[in-house]
Design an enzyme around this catalytic site. Structure first.
Site, PDB file in Angstrom:
ATOM      1  N   LYS A  13     -24.782  79.626 112.544  1.00  0.00           N
ATOM      2  CA  LYS A  13     -23.504  80.547 112.377  1.00  0.00           C
ATOM      3  C   LYS A  13     -24.064  81.544 111.564  1.00  0.00           C
ATOM      4  O   LYS A  13     -23.750  82.805 111.927  1.00  0.00           O
ATOM      5  CB  LYS A  13     -22.488  79.719 111.474  1.00  0.00           C
ATOM      6  CG  LYS A  13     -21.901  78.579 112.081  1.00  0.00           C
ATOM      7  CD  LYS A  13     -20.756  77.912 111.414  1.00  0.00           C
ATOM      8  CE  LYS A  13     -21.386  77.461 110.065  1.00  0.00           C
ATOM      9  NZ  LYS A  13     -21.807  76.302 109.894  1.00  0.00           N
ATOM     10  N   ARG A  88     -12.202  74.751 107.284  1.00  0.00           N
ATOM     11  CA  ARG A  88     -12.722  73.251 107.541  1.00  0.00           C
ATOM     12  C   ARG A  88     -11.972  72.268 107.786  1.00  0.00           C
ATOM     13  O   ARG A  88     -12.612  71.117 107.853  1.00  0.00           O
ATOM     14  CB  ARG A  88     -13.968  73.220 106.185  1.00  0.00           C
ATOM     15  CG  ARG A  88     -15.219  74.235 106.873  1.00  0.00           C
ATOM     16  CD  ARG A  88     -16.323  73.604 106.343  1.00  0.00           C
ATOM     17  NE  ARG A  88     -17.509  74.564 106.071  1.00  0.00           N
ATOM     18  CZ  ARG A  88     -18.576  74.512 105.390  1.00  0.00           C
ATOM     19  NH1 ARG A  88     -18.806  73.601 104.741  1.00  0.00           N
ATOM     20  NH2 ARG A  88     -19.344  75.684 105.432  1.00  0.00           N
ATOM     21  N   ARG A 127     -35.218  74.959 107.788  1.00  0.00           N
ATOM     22  CA  ARG A 127     -34.535  76.303 107.080  1.00  0.00           C
ATOM     23  C   ARG A 127     -34.949  76.568 105.661  1.00  0.00           C
ATOM     24  O   ARG A 127     -35.096  76.013 104.769  1.00  0.00           O
ATOM     25  CB  ARG A 127     -33.078  76.075 107.153  1.00  0.00           C
ATOM     26  CG  ARG A 127     -32.302  77.414 106.880  1.00  0.00           C
ATOM     27  CD  ARG A 127     -30.924  77.400 107.218  1.00  0.00           C
ATOM     28  NE  ARG A 127     -29.991  76.340 106.528  1.00  0.00           N
ATOM     29  CZ  ARG A 127     -28.846  76.180 106.905  1.00  0.00           C
ATOM     30  NH1 ARG A 127     -28.416  76.990 107.784  1.00  0.00           N
ATOM     31  NH2 ARG A 127     -28.018  75.328 106.538  1.00  0.00           N
ATOM     32  N   ARG A 160     -32.528  75.198 100.727  1.00  0.00           N
ATOM     33  CA  ARG A 160     -31.069  75.021 100.156  1.00  0.00           C
ATOM     34  C   ARG A 160     -31.042  73.547  99.724  1.00  0.00           C
ATOM     35  O   ARG A 160     -31.632  72.778 100.473  1.00  0.00           O
ATOM     36  CB  ARG A 160     -30.001  75.313 101.232  1.00  0.00           C
ATOM     37  CG  ARG A 160     -29.473  76.488 100.891  1.00  0.00           C
ATOM     38  CD  ARG A 160     -28.299  76.935 102.085  1.00  0.00           C
ATOM     39  NE  ARG A 160     -27.478  75.998 102.081  1.00  0.00           N
ATOM     40  CZ  ARG A 160     -26.488  75.953 102.973  1.00  0.00           C
ATOM     41  NH1 ARG A 160     -26.451  77.027 103.986  1.00  0.00           N
ATOM     42  NH2 ARG A 160     -25.660  74.749 103.256  1.00  0.00           N
ATOM     43  N   ARG A 171     -22.493  66.030 106.056  1.00  0.00           N
ATOM     44  CA  ARG A 171     -21.796  67.311 106.783  1.00  0.00           C
ATOM     45  C   ARG A 171     -21.389  66.952 108.052  1.00  0.00           C
ATOM     46  O   ARG A 171     -20.175  67.445 108.404  1.00  0.00           O
ATOM     47  CB  ARG A 171     -22.615  68.389 106.388  1.00  0.00           C
ATOM     48  CG  ARG A 171     -22.798  68.689 104.959  1.00  0.00           C
ATOM     49  CD  ARG A 171     -24.101  69.293 104.606  1.00  0.00           C
ATOM     50  NE  ARG A 171     -24.113  70.544 104.706  1.00  0.00           N
ATOM     51  CZ  ARG A 171     -25.272  71.637 104.819  1.00  0.00           C
ATOM     52  NH1 ARG A 171     -26.607  70.890 104.538  1.00  0.00           N
ATOM     53  NH2 ARG A 171     -25.345  72.824 104.908  1.00  0.00           N
TER      54      ARG A 171
END
Ligand code: AMP
Length: 216
Positions: A13, A88, A127, A160, A171
């Site tokens: 995203k 969400r 990431r 993160r 998640r």
């Protein structure tokens, strides 16, 4: 152009959003980024949101809805918005639809990015993000020129706190249970495009441009 971009953590995203705002003169509004900034600045909202975020849980709807409405009324949203990470939950979606109509900014395109779990796992654990300028890297797929250092601003890259396999599972479960129904909710309104986001950046962005071309 009023756009929502949706997809599980690691679906790309952020990357797609960067490409979209280069083509359209609208701001990228990530509720996750806004919340992290509030946590960093230790605002009242940040203090309320922190525990939920650290646990990979959703921050309560009423906090988020108010934060988003305030943001959409800012000057830079005159030509539209690209909302990332919101809504969400169905409660957020319905409140958002009502609010967006009320302020004259109804959603025109919902981009639903779709990727399988194994691909997401690789993307999430690799990431790295720049806490200063927000640039996103991947240790294998998109490394910075100097390991651990941001190409754009020279800051040290970070992983993160919630980018772990354990948090990904939490998640993903939340995504399946709460966010998929939102796509189903917008589907009959004719604004949803399903994007195969397991492909590389260019191939994914080609599908996004096709979808937005229908709206522009
Ligand atoms: P993200 O960067 O979008 O993955 O968001 C990071 C975290 O911020 C999430 O795990 C949630 O705790 C919180 N968050 C972001 N957007 C929302 C939202 N729309 N509703 C509730 N919580 C959110």
């Amino acid at each position: 152009m009023n756009i929502l971009i949706m997809g599980p953590a690691g679906a790309g995203k952020g990357t797609m959003s960067d490409l979209i705002i280069k083509s359209y003169d609208i701001p990228h509004i990530s509720t996750g980024d806004m919340l992290r900034e509030n946590v960093r600045n230790n605002t009242e909202l940040g203090q309320q949101a922190r525990a939920y975020m650290d646990a990979g849980k959703l921050v309560p709807d009423e906090l988020i809805n108010a934060m988003v409405e305030k943001r959409l009324l800012e000057q830079d949203c005159q030509k539209g918005y690209l909302l990332d990470g919101f809504p969400r939950t169905l409660v957020q979606a319905k409140a958002f639809e009502e609010m967006a109509e009320r302020i004259g900014k109804p959603v025109e395109s919902v981009l639903a990015l779709e990727v399988g779990f194994e691909t997401l796992k690789d993307r999430i654990t690799g990431r790295r993000v720049c806490p200063k300028c927000g640039a996103i890297y991947h240790v294998v797929n998109h490394p910075s020129q100097t390991e651990g250092i941001c190409d754009s601003c020279g800051n040290e890259l970070q992983q993160r706190r919630d980018d772990t396999v354990e948090q990904l599972k939490v998640r993903m479960d939340e995504y399946e249970a709460k966010t998929k129904p939102i796509i189903d909710y917008f589907e009959p309104k004719g604004v949803v495009t399903h994007i195969d986001a397991s492909q590389n950046q260019d191939a994914t962005f080609t599908q996004v441009k096709e979808a937005l071309g229908k709206v522009a």
